[in-house]
Each structure stands twice: as structure tokens, then as C-alpha cells.
Motif scaffolding. Structure first.
Motif, PDB file in Angstrom:
ATOM      1  N   SER A 160      26.131   3.138  22.449  1.00  0.00           N
ATOM      2  CA  SER A 160      27.002   4.768  22.822  1.00  0.00           C
ATOM      3  C   SER A 160      27.730   4.615  23.026  1.00  0.00           C
ATOM      4  O   SER A 160      29.136   4.961  22.183  1.00  0.00           O
ATOM      5  CB  SER A 160      25.560   6.175  22.909  1.00  0.00           C
ATOM      6  N   GLU A 161      28.516   4.572  23.855  1.00  0.00           N
ATOM      7  CA  GLU A 161      29.374   4.708  24.606  1.00  0.00           C
ATOM      8  C   GLU A 161      30.064   3.008  24.678  1.00  0.00           C
ATOM      9  O   GLU A 161      31.532   3.550  23.967  1.00  0.00           O
ATOM     10  CB  GLU A 161      29.009   3.892  26.599  1.00  0.00           C
TER      11      GLU A 161
ATOM     12  N   ARG B 155      31.489   4.504  21.102  1.00  0.00           N
ATOM     13  CA  ARG B 155      32.129   5.827  21.816  1.00  0.00           C
ATOM     14  C   ARG B 155      33.634   5.177  21.918  1.00  0.00           C
ATOM     15  O   ARG B 155      34.822   5.642  21.377  1.00  0.00           O
ATOM     16  CB  ARG B 155      31.930   6.715  22.542  1.00  0.00           C
TER      17      ARG B 155
ATOM     18  N   GLU C 292      37.147   5.453  19.664  1.00  0.00           N
ATOM     19  CA  GLU C 292      38.179   6.048  20.506  1.00  0.00           C
ATOM     20  C   GLU C 292      39.225   5.642  20.037  1.00  0.00           C
ATOM     21  O   GLU C 292      40.488   5.828  19.804  1.00  0.00           O
ATOM     22  CB  GLU C 292      38.041   6.211  21.883  1.00  0.00           C
TER      23      GLU C 292
END
Length: 100
Positions: free
Chosen positions: A48-49, A52, A56
Motif C-alpha cells: 500500500s505504501e 501510494r 504520488e
């Protein structure tokens, strides 16, 4: 009763060891399952990181490209304005020459 204990001491000891081992094995299995679930949760959190951060990064790149496009549009508009000024100046000079 003590005769019974003497006779069955070995059996009781074996029984206690066996049940303790079963309990210990079950506890080990439970702990291993908890560890596996925690590892899965951490792996999902890491993905998930990473997702993300990738998102970004894409958004930042899109913003940068939008700024470049906007700068290019401003430059082109300025060039068009300067071309109009030059054309107007040329027309004015040609008119002055004609009148002179």
C-alpha cells in the motif's frame, strides 16, 4: 493411595508430558499463525505504501508536465503577441513610406 501413586507415577508423568507437549505445540502453532498474519499485514501495508508513493510520483510528474505545458503556452502566446507587434510596426512603416 500412595501405592497407587507409586504404581502410576510413570504413567502420570508420561501423561503430563504428553499433554504439556500437545499444549505447547498448539501454542507454537497459534504463535506461528499470528506471526504469519502479522507478516501478511506488514506485506500488504508495504505494498500500500509503495502504491501510494508510486501514485504520488505519478501525480508529481503530471503536475510538472502541466507546468511545462503552461509555460510553453505562455511562451507561444508571447511569441504571437510579438509577431502581431512586428506586423503592426511593419504596416506602420510601410504606411509612413507610402506617405513620405
Amino acid at each position: 493411595m500412595s501405592d497407587w501413586l507409586k504404581k502410576n507415577k510413570k504413567k502420570m508423568s508420561d501423561w503430563l508430558k504428553k499433554n504439556w507437549l500437545k499444549k505447547s505445540e498448539k501454542e507454537d502453532e497459534r504463535l506461528a499463525e499470528e506471526k504469519r498474519k502479522e507478516n501478511e499485514r506488514l506485506a500488504e501495508a508495504k505494498l500500500s505504501e509503495e502504491d501510494r508513493l508510486a501514485k504520488e510520483g505519478r501525480l508529481a510528474e503530471e503536475e510538472r508536465l502541466a507546468e511545462v505545458r503552461q509555460t510553453e503556452e505562455v511562451r507561444l502566446a508571447e511569441e504571437e503577441r510579438l509577431a502581431e507587434v512586428r506586423q503592426t510596426e511593419e504596416v506602420r512603416l510601410a504606411e509612413e513610406e507610402r506617405l513620405a
